[in-house]
Design a protein around this motif. Structure first.
Motif, PDB file in Angstrom:
ATOM      1  N   THR A   1       0.813  -1.215   0.000  1.00 60.98           N
ATOM      2  CA  THR A   1       0.000   0.000   0.000  1.00 60.98           C
ATOM      3  C   THR A   1       0.848   1.268   0.000  1.00 60.98           C
ATOM      4  O   THR A   1       0.539   2.226  -0.706  1.00 60.98           O
ATOM      5  N   ILE A   2       1.918   1.277   0.782  1.00 60.62           N
ATOM      6  CA  ILE A   2       2.778   2.468   0.826  1.00 60.62           C
ATOM      7  C   ILE A   2       3.413   2.713  -0.545  1.00 60.62           C
ATOM      8  O   ILE A   2       3.427   3.848  -1.035  1.00 60.62           O
ATOM      9  N   ASP A   3       3.917   1.657  -1.180  1.00 58.78           N
ATOM     10  CA  ASP A   3       4.496   1.804  -2.518  1.00 58.78           C
ATOM     11  C   ASP A   3       3.448   2.268  -3.528  1.00 58.78           C
ATOM     12  O   ASP A   3       3.758   3.032  -4.443  1.00 58.78           O
ATOM     13  N   GLN A   4       2.208   1.801  -3.375  1.00 56.29           N
ATOM     14  CA  GLN A   4       1.127   2.242  -4.260  1.00 56.29           C
ATOM     15  C   GLN A   4       0.951   3.756  -4.178  1.00 56.29           C
ATOM     16  O   GLN A   4       0.916   4.452  -5.193  1.00 56.29           O
ATOM     17  N   VAL A   5       0.825   4.260  -2.950  1.00 57.84           N
ATOM     18  CA  VAL A   5       0.572   5.684  -2.729  1.00 57.84           C
ATOM     19  C   VAL A   5       1.757   6.530  -3.196  1.00 57.84           C
ATOM     20  O   VAL A   5       1.582   7.513  -3.925  1.00 57.84           O
ATOM     21  N   VAL A   6       2.964   6.130  -2.803  1.00 57.56           N
ATOM     22  CA  VAL A   6       4.163   6.904  -3.159  1.00 57.56           C
ATOM     23  C   VAL A   6       4.364   6.929  -4.673  1.00 57.56           C
ATOM     24  O   VAL A   6       4.602   7.993  -5.260  1.00 57.56           O
ATOM     25  N   THR A   7       4.264   5.792  -5.317  1.00 57.14           N
ATOM     26  CA  THR A   7       4.484   5.726  -6.763  1.00 57.14           C
ATOM     27  C   THR A   7       3.426   6.533  -7.510  1.00 57.14           C
ATOM     28  O   THR A   7       3.750   7.278  -8.446  1.00 57.14           O
ATOM     29  N   ALA A   8       2.172   6.420  -7.110  1.00 57.97           N
ATOM     30  CA  ALA A   8       1.104   7.186  -7.765  1.00 57.97           C
ATOM     31  C   ALA A   8       1.350   8.687  -7.615  1.00 57.97           C
ATOM     32  O   ALA A   8       1.183   9.455  -8.573  1.00 57.97           O
ATOM     33  N   GLN A   9       1.754   9.118  -6.415  1.00 60.05           N
ATOM     34  CA  GLN A   9       2.044  10.542  -6.186  1.00 60.05           C
ATOM     35  C   GLN A   9       3.213  11.010  -7.054  1.00 60.05           C
ATOM     36  O   GLN A   9       3.164  12.096  -7.622  1.00 60.05           O
TER      37      GLN A   9
END
Length: 126
Positions: free
Chosen positions: A12-20
């Protein structure tokens, strides 16, 4: 940026960071996120024909249920129409030499990156 992005990532953290990072650094406006290869194949079958823009897939190597390499095998079985104008970039937090070699040998993989996602290097490739 005219491309659509499909992020295949279980963390989930990688999802949010990468999308941002995609939004801020590349100007991406259409980013879809799925948790594993199974969901990605389902997304492609259901949604790919709704978009005429190029598709960029960011694919994690290690995921539960269907990992990145298993996804690539399933992706290879999809009709050509679903795979047109698609670029796949693999992401790995464990840059195992075997994974790197396997990714480089796969005809669908444009590049393999180590995590955290090197957005500037990726932007330069686009």
């Amino acid at each position: 940026m005219n491309s659509i992005f499909l992020l295949i990532e279980d963390n989930t953290i990688d999802q949010v960071v990468t999308a941002q990072l995609l939004r801020k650094m590349i100007g991406a406006t259409q980013i879809f996120v799925v948790k594993n290869g199974i969901e990605a194949i389902e997304w492609l079958k259901k949604c790919r024909d709704q978009f005429c823009q190029p598709l960029v897939i960011l694919l994690d190597v290690r995921m539960p249920e269907m990992n990145g390499f298993e996804f690539l095998d399933a992706y290879d079985e999809l009709p050509n129409e679903m795979r047109k104008e698609t670029s796949i970039y693999m992401l790995s937090s464990t840059l195992d030499p075997g994974d790197i070699q396997k990714a480089k040998q796969n005809k669908h993989v444009a590049e393999i990156f180590s995590k955290p996602f090197p957005v500037q290097k990726f932007k330069d490739l686009l």
